[in-house]
Every structure is written in C-alpha cells, then in structure tokens.
Write an enzyme that holds these catalytic residues in place. Structure first.
Site, mmCIF file in Angstrom:
data_model
loop_
_atom_site.group_PDB
_atom_site.id
_atom_site.type_symbol
_atom_site.label_atom_id
_atom_site.label_comp_id
_atom_site.label_asym_id
_atom_site.label_seq_id
_atom_site.Cartn_x
_atom_site.Cartn_y
_atom_site.Cartn_z
ATOM 1 C CG ASN A 62 -1.958 -1.083 1.158
ATOM 2 O OD1 ASN A 62 -2.545 -1.324 0.104
ATOM 3 N ND2 ASN A 62 -2.190 -1.771 2.263
ATOM 4 N NE ARG A 64 -4.118 2.850 1.441
ATOM 5 C CZ ARG A 64 -4.473 2.150 2.515
ATOM 6 N NH1 ARG A 64 -4.225 2.613 3.732
ATOM 7 N NH2 ARG A 64 -5.058 0.983 2.395
#
Length: 228
Positions: A62, A64
């Site tokens: 991911n 983020r």
C-alpha cells in the site's frame, strides 16, 4: 492484526506470534521490495505467514500511510506523518535504518459506530455524551466530540484507541482498562465487543490466525444461545 471480512479490527506491534528471526526477514524483504521499484515516501508492505510459522509470502504494498500507523510510531518513536511530509518536500530522512529500535508493545483497537450484536450494523446518529480515556501510554486519534452527529455515508470508524507498554501483557491490561473507560452514548459502538476480544485467552496467548475473529464470533453466538 485481527480482521473481520478482510477489515482490520485490532492491530499490534511487534507481531507477537512471529519469531524475531522471521520478523527480521520480513523487514529486510520489505526494504528490498521498495528499493526494487524505486519507491520513495511512506508505504506498507504486507505478507502472509503460513501455519508453520516459517514461510511467508508477499501479498501487496500500500503506497500510503496505514490506519494502524500509530502502533509503528509508538514502538519506533518515529512520527511517520511528519517524516512523510519531509520526504515529500525532498528532504532526507533524519535517521537511518540502523537507528530504528523497537521498544515495547503497542495495540490499536478501531472504535466503530456499529452494533456487533446485529451483524455489525452501522449506527449513525448523535453522540449525546463522550468520555475518552487518557493517561500515560494511552492515545486516542479521533475527530468526534459530544454533540457530534455521525453521518451514514462513510466508514463506521469514529476513533482509534492505541496503548503502549513495556511488555505485551502490560499492553493488554492497559487496553482493557482504556476500553472500560471509553464511553460513547447515543449510538451503538463496538467498544464492549473489543473488550471481550482483548480479554480472550487465545488472543492473550497469541494463538490466532486470520480466521480467528470468525471463530470468536461463532463461539460468542453459541455462548449467548446457551445462556452463558
């Protein structure tokens, strides 16, 4: 982490049931993956560990900050949000990998506006009263307040309760106390459900996998049906 329908409910750091040698391999491979694609800035690499506890497999990355970033912040002492902003400005990291040292244990419980007794049905509405726990080693990330109206349009999470302590058992006890002090009146919440979960002996012992919550819910339903 513990998940329900692939949605995390409880997160913790470090991974209690994973041997330190395996954790070191996971950390090294995560760095290799980021370097291989030339990735810059905050990201999270996820792996699955098989039942023998020795073999793991890359699942996804991911790109983020994760919801559970506070547990990493607390055991490493690194402000991930601040560091992410520094990197975005083109500034160098203020530390090296060798500077990172894991200290203590952290647990995060997601506090949701939902009714676990009715299939985790969302519970929007107005918060009539609110008491948020506090004290050393207790952190609450939230934007809600007394009088706030929870809309029905978004994710049901209204707060994150995070604790930190020198040992796993101390972190569990601190989370139990913090959950018992957390009061959200006017809507349904999963606070009592989280408290039952944290008190579970298998959770305390670290004997769980990604099907743990389904078994826990089934056992809880059987206990209720049998009048326990």
């Amino acid at each position: 982490s513990l998940q329900r329908r692939y949605q995390k409910v409880v997160e913790f750091a470090p991974a209690w049931s994973v041997p330190e040698s395996i954790r070191e391999q996971l950390h090294a491979d995560a760095v290799k993956i980021a370097e291989a694609v030339g990735y810059v800035n905050a990201g999270t690499v996820e792996f699955l560990l098989d039942p023998d506890g020795r073999h793991f497999y890359f699942m996804e990355m991911n790109t983020r900050i994760q919801v559970e970033h506070p547990v990493t912040e607390w055991v490493t002492g690194v402000d991930l949000v601040q560091t992410q902003l520094l990197v975005a400005q083109g500034k160098p990291l203020p530390f090296t990998q060798d500077d990172i040292e894991v200290r203590g244990h952290a647990i995060e419980c997601r506090i949701n506006a939902e009714n676990p007794e009715q299939g985790f049905r969302p519970s929007p509405g107005k918060i009539r009263s609110l008491h948020i726990p506090g004290g050393p080693g207790i952190r609450v990330d939230s934007a809600v307040y007394q009088g706030y109206t929870i809309p029905p349009y978004y994710d049901s999470m209204i707060a994150k309760l995070i604790v930190h302590a020198p040992t796993r058992s101390q972190a569990i006890m601190k989370m139990r106390c913090a959950l018992a002090e957390f009061i959200v009146d006017g809507i349904d919440s999963n606070i009592d459900f989280q408290l039952r979960l944290i008190k579970n002996k298998d959770f305390e012992a670290g004997t769980y996998d990604n099907t743990f919550l389904e078994k826990f819910l089934a056992d809880s339903k059987n206990d209720k049906d049998n009048g326990k």
